[in-house]
Motif scaffolding. Structure first.
Motif, mmCIF file in Angstrom:
data_model
loop_
_atom_site.group_PDB
_atom_site.id
_atom_site.type_symbol
_atom_site.label_atom_id
_atom_site.label_comp_id
_atom_site.label_asym_id
_atom_site.label_seq_id
_atom_site.Cartn_x
_atom_site.Cartn_y
_atom_site.Cartn_z
ATOM 1 N N LEU A 1 0.820 -1.212 0.000
ATOM 2 C CA LEU A 1 0.000 0.000 0.000
ATOM 3 C C LEU A 1 0.855 1.263 0.000
ATOM 4 N N ALA A 2 2.028 1.201 0.618
ATOM 5 C CA ALA A 2 2.919 2.371 0.625
ATOM 6 C C ALA A 2 3.390 2.703 -0.782
ATOM 7 N N ARG A 3 3.547 1.670 -1.619
ATOM 8 C CA ARG A 3 3.902 1.931 -3.008
ATOM 9 C C ARG A 3 2.745 2.582 -3.760
ATOM 10 N N LYS A 4 1.532 2.207 -3.377
ATOM 11 C CA LYS A 4 0.347 2.724 -4.062
ATOM 12 C C LYS A 4 0.066 4.171 -3.693
ATOM 13 N N TYR A 5 0.218 4.508 -2.399
ATOM 14 C CA TYR A 5 -0.087 5.859 -1.929
ATOM 15 C C TYR A 5 1.210 6.599 -1.642
ATOM 16 N N ASN A 6 1.591 7.476 -2.577
ATOM 17 C CA ASN A 6 2.807 8.267 -2.399
ATOM 18 C C ASN A 6 2.590 9.305 -1.302
ATOM 19 N N PRO A 7 3.458 9.381 -0.288
ATOM 20 C CA PRO A 7 3.228 10.321 0.819
ATOM 21 C C PRO A 7 3.238 11.777 0.394
ATOM 22 N N GLU A 8 3.936 12.114 -0.718
ATOM 23 C CA GLU A 8 3.947 13.496 -1.166
ATOM 24 C C GLU A 8 2.672 13.846 -1.932
ATOM 25 N N GLU A 9 2.168 12.882 -2.728
ATOM 26 C CA GLU A 9 1.011 13.162 -3.555
ATOM 27 C C GLU A 9 -0.307 12.858 -2.848
ATOM 28 N N GLN A 10 -0.330 11.831 -1.986
ATOM 29 C CA GLN A 10 -1.555 11.438 -1.295
ATOM 30 C C GLN A 10 -1.271 11.282 0.204
ATOM 31 N N PRO A 11 -0.942 12.380 0.883
ATOM 32 C CA PRO A 11 -0.539 12.284 2.294
ATOM 33 C C PRO A 11 -1.637 11.739 3.204
ATOM 34 N N ARG A 12 -2.905 12.089 2.944
ATOM 35 C CA ARG A 12 -3.975 11.610 3.823
ATOM 36 C C ARG A 12 -4.131 10.103 3.729
ATOM 37 N N GLU A 13 -4.159 9.589 2.498
ATOM 38 C CA GLU A 13 -4.295 8.144 2.338
ATOM 39 C C GLU A 13 -3.106 7.413 2.944
ATOM 40 N N PHE A 14 -1.913 7.996 2.748
ATOM 41 C CA PHE A 14 -0.715 7.350 3.288
ATOM 42 C C PHE A 14 -0.765 7.295 4.816
ATOM 43 N N LEU A 15 -1.202 8.396 5.448
ATOM 44 C CA LEU A 15 -1.256 8.419 6.904
ATOM 45 C C LEU A 15 -2.298 7.426 7.439
#
Length: 836
Positions: free
Chosen positions: A26-40
């Motif tokens: 999932l971390a590969r799917k949700y980039n923390p820079e582009e999708q910070p909410r989903e990543f968190l």
């Protein structure tokens, strides 16, 4: 299934390995820079799942029951009880709520008693708290790096700073190293300090770090070795992200690029002037500690360890500077792989280049036999299975556009069979791109040699279509592609063919005799140029062409008429789908690759429907200038409010010229101004000096405002030419020529210019007009004044560049013998003031 497992997309489990693999995916799917909410959200679920797994290990079935079932009956708590209980929770507890349910994971912070926080507290409150070198060493230490990207560790750092803020507020030295380590940049704003975070610096505990940064001085500038150290931490964060995402071929190639930044010629402890420009290349020797920690502190696949061994030549890092820099890293790699020598392919490569280079095209049977024999050799097969060789030689050099087609064919055959070979998939992708590029270039060369049919344009002929698509839709933008960029790869165009198109001797279209299309009483004229198509309206040839209704395009049966009107079509956004479908249908029967049809149609549709946007030009003027084997294109966008923008258009961007923004009272005057400005851009830059009478004296102030005077025999034609060359080269701020009571004055203030003529005998003075179109029509109560020197001047007397003054210099100097300047094309604006 509860919320944790829904987010992680796995069944409830106490297996930490399964949880970590799910998180990595999932971390590969949700980039923390582009999708910070989903990543968190994923990170929070991951932490909660790990907490469950540990409790499951310690508490068995009871913990499992607590995790999978919500509170029922008497176990429910009122809001007040929950609040009271929340206040009494121990430090380190974590609450997770979802749809009215609450789970409480009480977990002691694992870093609280660790060396990392203990060292941080001692340094922050100790005698060396203002020692920047000590802080630099701390942020590079293993005890800090163990908790570097952990929320629990960041929160403990914040706790220490809060507890000691009154006695020990964060100092400049600590703040600077904190900013470097965590990728921060301070900005002073009206409402206080703004903290900017680098793209790859976001993690679950960044809010705690940001709060620490807000408690001390803002670090707005970095100097010395700071940029190099920031680049090192940036690399380290990217390495951590790669390790989290898995080691596919893409990650391995990126790893190689990062490791290459630590080759000896990139490492230096001597700051470079303006080093922020070079931060992508220079690394500080201390940054090697980060690289070493990454390879020492975790279990990685063997192929990952082979990258630093091969790229940094760690086999030979056994003495001197290399041992000092790479010794620890070398030991970390040897601990995992053992000491293994690299295969030396130098002799093999030399033989290939000397023997097989000319045969790689496979034009003759003998050439093909030579290449076949090469791929049968044992050392060739060994090289193609060597990961380092493929990365360092095959991908960057053997899959390039210059390689022969038969060689690429054999390379493709090998990797199609041996798909388990290192980087096989990437090699096949690169070969496909290279072969495609070679075919595109062959078609391009073929079209550039294609003859013209006199007086005929046919969009079904590929050379004609190539020209049209490249010159008719400047900067057209679709949802995914910019048309110039796309055509630059798939349908490139050379203005040299366009020169033939407008040359009547080649059978092309003479610009003096444009194509005319009649609409009622009006005529639309079309002129072809090497880099643009010009549309003019009416017998007077106005560039203000009314837009053709885009919704009406589908009704035009003739393909030639259709495509000639598309560049001036306009429609609202609601017509987008219909126009796109019509363009797709028309393009499908033209000589365009079918995969390119939807892309080109989308870009042209975006061009037509852009009139639904705000601030769109009502017309665009173009001028071409041939220079140094190329044709430069200058454009001028005219807007409905009379504003205009002057720029140079390159292959895929518009570069605004210095002082290129102007304002006119009306669209008509803006068009006149734009045409004049474009003419001035294309005018000969050579100085035209004509003086019936040399000045008696010349007063000069250079770019540093140092004065000097020339008079008597010092005033010669050569001296005057030299002084004007300095003025037009921005090496003089003031140039004053004196003929008795008459004076001609040229001024420069920053990037603004002015020219005045003073006649003290008649008590008159004149100013050279910079915007004759504005000066001719503006009313006195509408004059806009701008600051010039220590006073104010009307905007139409201030020149934003030297083009007009340079072009008119011969006329200006030629009028000095007159009693007063002549109003040639409204050159001069007489002023009403009198000298006392």
């Amino acid at each position: 299934m509860n919320w944790i497992w829904e987010i992680l997309q796995i069944e409830p489990t106490g297996d930490e390995g399964i949880i970590k693999r799910a998180y990595a995916s999932l971390a590969r799917k949700y980039n923390p820079e582009e999708q910070p909410r989903e990543f968190l959200k994923v990170r929070e679920a991951y932490e909660a799942a790990l907490a469950y797994a540990r409790q499951d290990t310690e508490g068995g079935d009871e913990a499992s029951k607590r995790m999978t079932a919500g509170p029922k009956g008497d176990e429910r708590q009122s809001g007040e009880e929950a609040a009271d209980q929340g206040e009494s929770r121990a430090a380190g507890s974590k609450d997770v709520s979802y749809q009215g349910f609450r789970w409480d994971f009480t977990e002691e912070n694992p870093f609280r008693e660790g060396e990392g926080i203990r060292g941080f507290r001692e340094l922050y409150t100790g005698k060396r708290r203002r020692d920047r070198a000590a802080w630099s060493d701390y942020f590079l230490s293993e005890v800090f790096l163990e908790g570097y990207r952990e929320k629990a560790f960041a929160e403990l750092m914040l706790e220490v700073v809060r507890e000691n803020q009154s006695a020990y507020p964060p100092g400049q030295e600590f703040q600077t190293e904190l900013y470097i380590a965590y990728g921060l940049q301070g900005r002073k704003a009206e409402d206080g300090i703004q903290i900017q975070i680098e793209q790859n610096a976001v993690f679950d505990g960044i809010d705690a770090i940001r709060e620490i940064a807000m408690m001390g001085p803002a670090i707005t500038r970095f100097k010395g070795n700071d940029p190099a150290m920031m680049a090192g931490f940036r690399d380290y964060r990217e390495l951590l992200a790669l390790a989290l995402g898995g080691w596919d071929d893409r990650a391995m190639l990126r790893l190689g690029k990062i490791v290459d930044q630590y080759l000896p010629h990139h490492i230096s402890d001597k700051p470079i002037r303006d080093s922020w420009q070079y931060e992508l290349s220079q690394r500080h020797p201390k940054s090697l500690k980060l690289l070493t920690h990454f390879f020492s502190g975790r279990k990685l696949p063997d192929r990952v360890y082979r990258v630093p061994w091969n790229h940094l030549h760690l086999e030979s890092a056994t003495m001197g500077r290399d041992k000092l820099w790479y010794g620890c890293l070398r030991e970390a790699v040897i601990d995992r792989l053992g000491e293994k020598s690299r295969v030396n392919y130098a002799q093999f490569l030399q033989e290939i280049e000397s023997t097989y280079y000319n045969a790689s095209e496979g034009e003759t049977a003998e050439d093909r036999m030579e290449v076949d024999a090469l791929f049968e050799r044992e050392d060739m097969r060994q090289a193609l299975q060597d990961e380092a060789f493929v990365e360092e030689r095959v991908l960057p050099y053997w899959c390039t556009r210059k390689k022969g087609r038969y060689f690429l064919q054999k390379l493709r055959e090998y990797y199609s069979i041996h798909r388990d070979a290192p980087f096989a998939k990437k090699v096949l992708e690169e070969i496909d791109l290279t072969v495609e590029y070679q075919m595109i270039q062959e078609k391009f060369q073929e079209d550039m040699q294609a003859p013209l049919r006199r007086g005929v344009f046919d969009f079904h002929e590929r050379p004609w279509l190539r020209y049209y698509l490249n010159v008719a839709f400047h900067m057209a933008q679709g949802e995914t592609w910019s048309l110039p960029k796309y055509l630059g790869w798939y349908m490139p165009y050379s203005p040299k063919w366009g020169k033939r198109l407008v040359d009547p001797r080649e059978g092309g279209f003479d610009a003096e005799h444009p194509i005319g299309i009649r609409f009622g009483e009006n005529v639309l004229y079309i002129r072809f140029h090497p880099r643009h198509i010009e549309y003019l309206w009416g017998e007077e040839g106005s560039p203000l062409v009314p837009p053709f209704p885009g919704e009406e395009l589908a009704k035009i049966a003739d393909d030639g008429m259709f495509w000639l009107l598309v560049p001036i079509a306009a429609a609202g956004f609601e017509a987008r789908q219909g126009i796109y479908e019509e363009l797709t249908r028309r393009l499908s029967v033209l000589p365009v690759e079918q995969k390119s049809v939807p892309v080109i149609a989308d870009c042209i549709t975006g061009r037509i429907c852009r009139f639904a946007e705000d601030n769109v030009p009502v017309c665009t003027l173009y001028q071409e200038k041939e220079a140094e084997e190329r044709i430069r294109l200058f454009g001028c966008d005219v807007y409905g409010n009379g504003a205009l923008a002057l720029y140079e258009e390159t292959e895929d961007q518009q570069i605004l010229l210095p002082g290129g923004m102007y304002n006119a009272p009306s669209v008509e005057s803006a068009v006149q101004m734009g045409q004049r400005l474009l003419r001035e851009l294309l005018a000969d830059k050579a100085l035209e000096l004509y003086m019936e009478l040399l000045p008696e004296r010349i007063l000069v102030r250079n770019q540093w405002n140092s004065p000097s005077v020339l008079e008597g025999e010092q005033v010669t034609k050569e001296a005057v030419e030299e002084l004007f060359a300095k003025y037009f080269g921005d090496q003089a701020n003031r140039l004053e020529l004196v003929w008795g009571p008459r004076r001609l004055l040229f001024l420069k203030q920053k990037q603004q210019y002015a020219c005045f003529y003073f006649d003290h005998q008649n008590q008159n003075w004149y100013a050279l007009v910079s915007m004759p179109e504005v000066y001719a029509v503006v009313k006195s109560d509408q004059v806009v004044y701008v600051t010039f020197g220590q006073g104010m001047l009307p905007i139409y007397l201030v020149h934003q560049n030297l083009n007009m003054i340079r072009r008119l210099l011969g006329d200006i100097l030629g009028q000095i013998a007159c009693d007063r300047p002549q109003p040639r094309s409204m050159m001069w604006a007489p002023q009403v003031y009198r000298f006392e």
